[in-house]
Scaffold this active site. Structure first.
Site, PDB file in Angstrom:
ATOM      1  N   ASP A   7      52.008  10.328  70.379  1.00 10.30           N
ATOM      2  CA  ASP A   7      51.672  11.350  69.285  1.00 10.30           C
ATOM      3  C   ASP A   7      51.698  12.818  70.188  1.00 10.30           C
ATOM      4  O   ASP A   7      51.437  12.873  71.394  1.00 10.30           O
ATOM      5  CB  ASP A   7      50.298  10.965  68.738  1.00 10.30           C
ATOM      6  CG  ASP A   7      49.858  12.095  67.798  1.00 10.30           C
ATOM      7  OD1 ASP A   7      50.757  12.211  66.877  1.00 10.30           O
ATOM      8  OD2 ASP A   7      48.872  12.452  67.753  1.00 10.30           O
ATOM      9  N   GLU A   9      50.638  17.020  69.446  1.00  7.91           N
ATOM     10  CA  GLU A   9      49.739  18.139  69.021  1.00  7.91           C
ATOM     11  C   GLU A   9      50.433  19.491  68.914  1.00  7.91           C
ATOM     12  O   GLU A   9      51.058  19.193  70.269  1.00  7.91           O
ATOM     13  CB  GLU A   9      48.262  18.221  69.202  1.00  7.91           C
ATOM     14  CG  GLU A   9      47.412  16.964  68.801  1.00  7.91           C
ATOM     15  CD  GLU A   9      47.426  16.855  67.315  1.00  7.91           C
ATOM     16  OE1 GLU A   9      47.535  17.547  66.523  1.00  7.91           O
ATOM     17  OE2 GLU A   9      46.965  15.522  66.899  1.00  7.91           O
ATOM     18  N   GLU A  52      44.793  28.072  61.788  1.00  5.62           N
ATOM     19  CA  GLU A  52      44.820  27.049  60.867  1.00  5.62           C
ATOM     20  C   GLU A  52      45.288  25.833  61.676  1.00  5.62           C
ATOM     21  O   GLU A  52      45.066  24.618  61.252  1.00  5.62           O
ATOM     22  CB  GLU A  52      46.046  27.175  59.736  1.00  5.62           C
ATOM     23  CG  GLU A  52      47.318  27.703  60.181  1.00  5.62           C
ATOM     24  CD  GLU A  52      47.634  29.184  60.509  1.00  5.62           C
ATOM     25  OE1 GLU A  52      48.684  29.561  60.399  1.00  5.62           O
ATOM     26  OE2 GLU A  52      46.376  29.878  60.748  1.00  5.62           O
ATOM     27  N   HIS A 150      42.597  15.898  65.055  1.00  5.95           N
ATOM     28  CA  HIS A 150      43.650  15.157  65.471  1.00  5.95           C
ATOM     29  C   HIS A 150      44.163  15.276  66.910  1.00  5.95           C
ATOM     30  O   HIS A 150      44.961  15.807  67.402  1.00  5.95           O
ATOM     31  CB  HIS A 150      44.956  15.503  64.510  1.00  5.95           C
ATOM     32  CG  HIS A 150      44.903  15.543  63.280  1.00  5.95           C
ATOM     33  ND1 HIS A 150      45.891  15.104  62.413  1.00  5.95           N
ATOM     34  CD2 HIS A 150      43.912  15.295  62.312  1.00  5.95           C
ATOM     35  CE1 HIS A 150      45.692  15.105  61.223  1.00  5.95           C
ATOM     36  NE2 HIS A 150      44.236  14.929  61.085  1.00  5.95           N
ATOM     37  N   ASP A 155      44.568   9.206  68.728  1.00  3.29           N
ATOM     38  CA  ASP A 155      45.530   9.072  67.686  1.00  3.29           C
ATOM     39  C   ASP A 155      46.514   7.869  68.020  1.00  3.29           C
ATOM     40  O   ASP A 155      46.849   6.894  67.226  1.00  3.29           O
ATOM     41  CB  ASP A 155      46.260  10.164  67.113  1.00  3.29           C
ATOM     42  CG  ASP A 155      45.456  11.228  66.277  1.00  3.29           C
ATOM     43  OD1 ASP A 155      44.308  10.938  66.019  1.00  3.29           O
ATOM     44  OD2 ASP A 155      46.039  11.987  65.864  1.00  3.29           O
TER      45      ASP A 155
END
Length: 223
Positions: A7, A9, A52, A150, A155
């Site tokens: 994963d 980010e 965001e 997250h 994750d």
């Protein structure tokens, strides 16, 4: 069978417009079970982190200042990935970002033949249903209490558990503890076992012979 669950980010949604990787996490599976080996790195994206995006993963620009650049962690990441299949949820997103970072670091892109998209697997199994990682965890009864943002390392652990379910269901021994589940299973496999022969009574043998003679012409068992 070795696989790697991965994963990332990022600072946003599109590497072609300048978004960058800020975190990479991966864990090793052997025969669908985590071995305890993992790779994890926070990365300085060399740019701002939009508010965001921070709301999604919790990282600010200040959190990442002084962390290694992607080019500094690329070799260790590739060594961990080796040539194993790479499992990711919405895998084209992660591959797209990693490919952009690898090319920027002067390295070849990942082979798309290695991609295993757990989102595609989920959609095939649950067509029309929500198939986000959160939705899969709730459907399979996987604990989500620690997932407030997250975080990539958390994750991949959750995805490994969901992937196991997608591939056929939970098996005993699945654990994210430090003791590798595969090693525990191997130890159990080497333990001595007591033979337990199945013995038939004379009545059972006679009943079986009568059944075979009636049901099967010229049965091999009677030769």
């Amino acid at each position: 069978m070795r696989e790697v669950v991965l994963d990332t980010e990022t600072t946003g949604f599109d590497p072609l417009t300048g978004d960058r990787v800020i975190e990479v996490a991966a864990i090793e599976l052997v025969n669908l079970l985590p071995t305890g080996r993992h790779f994890h790195a926070l990365v300085d994206p060399e740019r701002d982190v939009p508010p965001e995006s921070t709301r999604v993963h919790g990282f600010t620009r200040a959190d990442l200042e002084g962390k290694p650049k992607f080019r500094d962690i690329a070799a260790a990441m590739l060594d961990f990935l080796a040539d194993s299949p790479i499992v990711a949820h919405n895998a084209p997103f992660d591959f797209g970002f990693l490919d952009a970072e690898l090319l920027r670091a002067g390295r070849p892109a990942l082979d798309r033949a290695r991609m295993v998209d757990s989102l595609v697997l989920a959609k095939a199994r649950f067509p029309g249903a929500p198939n986000s990682l959160d939705a899969l965890c709730r459907r399979f009864g996987i604990d989500l209490s620690e997932r407030t943002t997250h975080n990539a390392l958390l994750d991949v652990k959750l995805l490994a558990a969901a992937y196991l379910e997608l591939r056929g269901g939970r098996q005993s021994g699945l654990s994210f503890e430090e003791a590798p589940a595969v090693a525990l299973l191997a130890t159990e496999a080497r333990a001595p076992r007591t033979p337990r022969p199945i013995l038939l009574s004379a009545e059972q043998e006679a009943a079986h012979r009568a059944f075979v003679e009636k049901a099967i012409k010229d049965a091999l068992w009677l030769r």
